[in-house]
Motif scaffolding. Structure first.
Motif, PDB file in Angstrom:
ATOM      1  N   ILE A 165       0.841  -1.196   0.000  1.00 43.65           N
ATOM      2  CA  ILE A 165       0.000   0.000   0.000  1.00 43.65           C
ATOM      3  C   ILE A 165       0.878   1.248   0.000  1.00 43.65           C
ATOM      4  O   ILE A 165       0.673   2.182  -0.784  1.00 43.65           O
ATOM      5  N   LEU A 166       1.856   1.258   0.879  1.00 44.65           N
ATOM      6  CA  LEU A 166       2.746   2.417   0.952  1.00 44.65           C
ATOM      7  C   LEU A 166       3.488   2.635  -0.354  1.00 44.65           C
ATOM      8  O   LEU A 166       3.563   3.755  -0.869  1.00 44.65           O
ATOM      9  N   LEU A 167       4.042   1.554  -0.897  1.00 40.10           N
ATOM     10  CA  LEU A 167       4.898   1.666  -2.069  1.00 40.10           C
ATOM     11  C   LEU A 167       4.151   2.112  -3.315  1.00 40.10           C
ATOM     12  O   LEU A 167       4.685   2.861  -4.135  1.00 40.10           O
ATOM     13  N   ASN A 168       2.896   1.659  -3.457  1.00 39.66           N
ATOM     14  CA  ASN A 168       2.166   1.911  -4.696  1.00 39.66           C
ATOM     15  C   ASN A 168       1.040   2.937  -4.595  1.00 39.66           C
ATOM     16  O   ASN A 168       0.676   3.550  -5.595  1.00 39.66           O
ATOM     17  N   GLU A 169       0.480   3.128  -3.387  1.00 36.39           N
ATOM     18  CA  GLU A 169      -0.687   3.998  -3.268  1.00 36.39           C
ATOM     19  C   GLU A 169      -0.427   5.307  -2.538  1.00 36.39           C
ATOM     20  O   GLU A 169      -1.171   6.272  -2.722  1.00 36.39           O
ATOM     21  N   ILE A 170       0.576   5.345  -1.671  1.00 37.13           N
ATOM     22  CA  ILE A 170       0.716   6.495  -0.786  1.00 37.13           C
ATOM     23  C   ILE A 170       1.974   7.320  -1.061  1.00 37.13           C
ATOM     24  O   ILE A 170       1.901   8.539  -1.246  1.00 37.13           O
ATOM     25  N   LEU A 171       3.122   6.697  -1.121  1.00 33.64           N
ATOM     26  CA  LEU A 171       4.378   7.453  -1.104  1.00 33.64           C
ATOM     27  C   LEU A 171       4.829   8.028  -2.442  1.00 33.64           C
ATOM     28  O   LEU A 171       5.448   9.092  -2.460  1.00 33.64           O
ATOM     29  N   GLY A 215       4.593  10.040  -6.097  1.00 35.03           N
ATOM     30  CA  GLY A 215       3.778  11.169  -6.527  1.00 35.03           C
ATOM     31  C   GLY A 215       4.516  12.013  -7.542  1.00 35.03           C
ATOM     32  O   GLY A 215       5.548  11.595  -8.089  1.00 35.03           O
ATOM     33  N   PRO A 216       4.027  13.226  -7.801  1.00 38.08           N
ATOM     34  CA  PRO A 216       4.695  14.109  -8.759  1.00 38.08           C
ATOM     35  C   PRO A 216       6.153  14.368  -8.396  1.00 38.08           C
ATOM     36  O   PRO A 216       6.968  14.713  -9.261  1.00 38.08           O
ATOM     37  N   TRP A 217       6.476  14.221  -7.136  1.00 35.57           N
ATOM     38  CA  TRP A 217       7.836  14.451  -6.652  1.00 35.57           C
ATOM     39  C   TRP A 217       8.801  13.351  -7.067  1.00 35.57           C
ATOM     40  O   TRP A 217      10.004  13.513  -6.990  1.00 35.57           O
ATOM     41  N   GLY A 218       8.264  12.192  -7.509  1.00 34.60           N
ATOM     42  CA  GLY A 218       9.109  11.082  -7.918  1.00 34.60           C
ATOM     43  C   GLY A 218       8.837   9.837  -7.096  1.00 34.60           C
ATOM     44  O   GLY A 218       7.727   9.630  -6.614  1.00 34.60           O
ATOM     45  N   ALA A 219       9.850   9.002  -6.929  1.00 36.21           N
ATOM     46  CA  ALA A 219       9.709   7.745  -6.209  1.00 36.21           C
ATOM     47  C   ALA A 219       9.446   8.000  -4.728  1.00 36.21           C
ATOM     48  O   ALA A 219       9.578   9.123  -4.224  1.00 36.21           O
ATOM     49  N   TYR A 220       9.102   6.938  -4.021  1.00 34.05           N
ATOM     50  CA  TYR A 220       8.709   7.033  -2.613  1.00 34.05           C
ATOM     51  C   TYR A 220       9.776   7.705  -1.755  1.00 34.05           C
ATOM     52  O   TYR A 220       9.471   8.431  -0.811  1.00 34.05           O
ATOM     53  N   ASN A 221      11.056   7.495  -2.104  1.00 32.93           N
ATOM     54  CA  ASN A 221      12.122   8.042  -1.255  1.00 32.93           C
ATOM     55  C   ASN A 221      12.353   9.535  -1.465  1.00 32.93           C
ATOM     56  O   ASN A 221      13.218  10.125  -0.822  1.00 32.93           O
ATOM     57  N   GLN A 222      11.576  10.156  -2.344  1.00 29.03           N
ATOM     58  CA  GLN A 222      11.653  11.602  -2.530  1.00 29.03           C
ATOM     59  C   GLN A 222      10.717  12.350  -1.583  1.00 29.03           C
ATOM     60  O   GLN A 222      10.711  13.582  -1.553  1.00 29.03           O
ATOM     61  N   LEU A 223       9.932  11.599  -0.841  1.00 28.63           N
ATOM     62  CA  LEU A 223       9.032  12.183   0.150  1.00 28.63           C
ATOM     63  C   LEU A 223       9.726  12.125   1.499  1.00 28.63           C
ATOM     64  O   LEU A 223      10.122  11.056   1.956  1.00 28.63           O
ATOM     65  N   ILE A 241      -8.197  17.600  -7.618  1.00 27.49           N
ATOM     66  CA  ILE A 241      -8.812  16.948  -6.460  1.00 27.49           C
ATOM     67  C   ILE A 241      -8.101  15.633  -6.169  1.00 27.49           C
ATOM     68  O   ILE A 241      -7.863  15.280  -5.002  1.00 27.49           O
ATOM     69  N   GLN A 242      -7.739  14.878  -7.207  1.00 28.11           N
ATOM     70  CA  GLN A 242      -6.987  13.644  -6.997  1.00 28.11           C
ATOM     71  C   GLN A 242      -5.664  13.924  -6.293  1.00 28.11           C
ATOM     72  O   GLN A 242      -5.258  13.202  -5.376  1.00 28.11           O
ATOM     73  N   CYS A 243      -5.001  14.999  -6.704  1.00 31.46           N
ATOM     74  CA  CYS A 243      -3.764  15.416  -6.037  1.00 31.46           C
ATOM     75  C   CYS A 243      -4.035  15.741  -4.577  1.00 31.46           C
ATOM     76  O   CYS A 243      -3.303  15.296  -3.677  1.00 31.46           O
ATOM     77  N   LEU A 244      -5.086  16.490  -4.337  1.00 30.58           N
ATOM     78  CA  LEU A 244      -5.404  16.913  -2.976  1.00 30.58           C
ATOM     79  C   LEU A 244      -5.752  15.714  -2.090  1.00 30.58           C
ATOM     80  O   LEU A 244      -5.292  15.621  -0.948  1.00 30.58           O
ATOM     81  N   LEU A 245      -6.562  14.783  -2.613  1.00 34.41           N
ATOM     82  CA  LEU A 245      -6.920  13.597  -1.831  1.00 34.41           C
ATOM     83  C   LEU A 245      -5.695  12.737  -1.542  1.00 34.41           C
ATOM     84  O   LEU A 245      -5.584  12.135  -0.469  1.00 34.41           O
ATOM     85  N   HIS A 246      -4.791  12.680  -2.500  1.00 36.81           N
ATOM     86  CA  HIS A 246      -3.540  11.950  -2.304  1.00 36.81           C
ATOM     87  C   HIS A 246      -2.739  12.574  -1.159  1.00 36.81           C
ATOM     88  O   HIS A 246      -2.255  11.883  -0.255  1.00 36.81           O
ATOM     89  N   MET A 247      -2.631  13.901  -1.172  1.00 36.17           N
ATOM     90  CA  MET A 247      -1.876  14.587  -0.127  1.00 36.17           C
ATOM     91  C   MET A 247      -2.566  14.457   1.229  1.00 36.17           C
ATOM     92  O   MET A 247      -1.912  14.304   2.260  1.00 36.17           O
ATOM     93  N   ARG A 248      -3.896  14.503   1.225  1.00 36.67           N
ATOM     94  CA  ARG A 248      -4.629  14.314   2.487  1.00 36.67           C
ATOM     95  C   ARG A 248      -4.366  12.922   3.051  1.00 36.67           C
ATOM     96  O   ARG A 248      -4.229  12.736   4.261  1.00 36.67           O
TER      97      ARG A 248
END
Length: 518
Positions: free
Chosen positions: A307-313, A315-323, A451-458
């Protein structure tokens, strides 16, 4: 824990609460008269619910999956919440205790309000009156979010609400008590907020962030009005707190990620009352810190690696480790924990090892409030996308060190596929899900992608805090929960299980149950 009678309504049972104010140790008729400013201030300590809704809300959401029968559960409530079952367990986080704790808090608020009225509503008690009104509104709001369907102005006057109590009850089941409609509940919450807001005064508190201080009160008003679909009000109330440039108040996620690699230390930093981002902190009894925490227990259902790897982390910033948040995740492949909600065990008998677990949660924050305002900008009748993106970028920069143009955000989310309800493999998980807004419309496809971006960030900002479930309800997001050895269970947009069943004890006492799917 002291056994304290749940005298306010409906349950007809004793409810175990810890650290309660002395005024709650007896039934109302036997109480010491509440006839001074100090006594009113004291009773308001008990006007905040002492059991959390987070565990049920997180496990009911798409932040959890079934890792298989090989793993254990931490109490029946963990399984029932994940499976959207009607819950009858005696776990601390069960609906029975949530219901009782919130109505206990409401009773304390009503006791304070009654005492203030009997004293002639003196001006010097305005801060206490304001706090009591906000506490009463908040407890009802929390109950409505769990036990009712999402607010939709087209259907709210037909949907079941929850009893909105405005006087201290002295009977377990007062004659004529009814649930009313969801529309009536929201009208009453709104009335209490509007009356209470101007009365709040931070000087009444020694540690304002453990109370409805002024900024927290306006943040609550903004979130409530977002759910109430009054978007201009959201912007008005949020802007009272945020102003035009809240850069200095958002959480510094980069600095947070650079703290020593110590789960408890980071959790304590996250909930610090000195942290500018934190507007209000609440304490509650809950096993949630153990259920979701980085411990080898309760691994059956959790916020798993996939879930973390594919749905949450990502984003537009890049791979999960960019967050920045990704630096500091603890746990197991079956459940990973962000250092936010730690458990604090309080002994009632150290020799016997007896006590209770509680958490401290950030109920309102600058980060979440910023997203409330951004969402309102996008959903108002004439969307203001540029203002929404400006708010999003303030938070995006704090989370990733990067900012994006409106076009970049629209294009990124437009290029993502919707996540299917039934997964052929874990690789099918994506950050984007189809939305079916409840009672409101989205102007166009560009707005939907924002809105998809916003829900993702929320989802990222509020993970482990229970608010994702509210977003799933508000946006009619259809989700499925996998079940080991069985077909997936799918929660469709009109599934009545989106309103958790009220406690069986309450139903037995005569209150109408939530309807269930045929």
């Amino acid at each position: 824990m002291n056994n304290i009678r749940t005298y306010i309504l409906l349950a007809g049972s004793l409810f175990a609460l810890a650290s309660c104010n002395d005024f709650l140790d007896t039934i109302p008729d036997d109480r010491t008269d509440i006839d001074s400013e100090q006594k009113i201030t004291n009773i308001l300590v008990s006007a905040y619910p002492e059991v959390s809704t987070i565990l049920i809300s997180e496990l009911a959401s798409d932040n959890a999956k079934d890792n298989g029968a090989l793993y254990d559960i931490y109490g029946q409530i963990q399984r029932d919440a994940y499976l959207w079952n009607d819950m009858t367990s005696e776990d601390t986080d069960a609906p029975k205790y949530i219901w009782d704790a919130h109505y206990n808090a409401i009773c304390s608020a009503n006791q304070a309000l009654q005492a203030i009225e009997l004293m002639g509503n003196p001006e010097n008690l305005n801060p206490q009156k304001g706090e009591a009104l906000l506490c009463r509104a908040y407890a009802h709001f929390q109950l409505a979010n769990l036990f009712c369907m999402p607010y939709n102005p087209q259907t709210a006057d037909q949907e079941l609400g929850i009893p909105y109590t405005t006087t201290p009850e002295t009977e377990v089941m007062p004659d004529g008590i009814e649930r009313g409609t969801l529309s009536q509940v929201y009208e009453n919450i709104n009335k209490d907020i509007e009356e209470g807001l101007p009365l709040i005064n931070d000087e009444a508190y020694s540690v304002p962030k453990y109370h409805f201080n002024k900024r927290a009160s306006y943040a609550f008003a903004a979130r409530f009005n977002l759910y109430y679909l009054r978007f201009d009000k959201v912007i008005e109330y949020a802007s009272t707190v945020l102003g035009d440039n809240p850069v200095n108040d958002v959480r510094n996620w980069k600095s947070f990620s650079e703290l020593a690699t110590d789960f408890e230390l980071r959790c304590n930093s996250y909930i610090a009352h000195t942290e500018p981002c934190n507007l209000m902190l609440v304490t509650a009894q809950s096993s949630w810190p153990y259920v979701h925490g980085p411990y080898g227990i309760g691994l059956r259902y959790g916020n798993a690696y996939n879930i973390l790897l594919n749905e949450i982390l990502p984003g537009p910033w890049g791979a999960y480790n960019q967050l920045f948040m990704s630096n500091g995740i603890w746990g197991f492949e079956q459940k990973y924990s962000f250092p936010k909600v730690n458990g604090y065990f309080e002994y009632t008998d150290k020799t016997a090892g007896i006590g209770f677990l509680h958490l401290v949660n950030v109920a309102f924050s600058i980060d979440e409030l910023l997203l409330c305002r951004a969402e309102a900008y996008l959903l108002k009748q004439a969307p203001e996308a540029d203002k929404a993106v400006a708010d999003i970028n303030i938070l995006m920069n704090s989370m990733t060190g990067k900012t994006f143009t409106k076009e970049q955000l629209i294009n990124y989310y437009a290029a993502r596929k919707y996540m299917p309800l039934h997964l052929k493999s874990e690789d099918d998980r994506t950050i984007k899900k189809k939305i079916n807004p409840q009672g409101f419309t989205i102007a166009d496809s560009d707005t939907e992608n924002l809105i998809q971006c916003l829900l993702h960030m929320r989802r990222i900002i509020t993970v482990h805090e229970g608010l994702r479930w509210n977003d799933i309800k508000r946006y009619g997001i259809e989700i499925s929960h996998n079940r080991d050895g069985q077909a997936d269970d799918v929660l469709l947009v009109n599934d009545l299980r989106r309103a958790m069943q009220i406690p069986q004890e309450v139903i037995a006492a005569g209150l109408e149950a939530n309807p269930r799917n045929n």
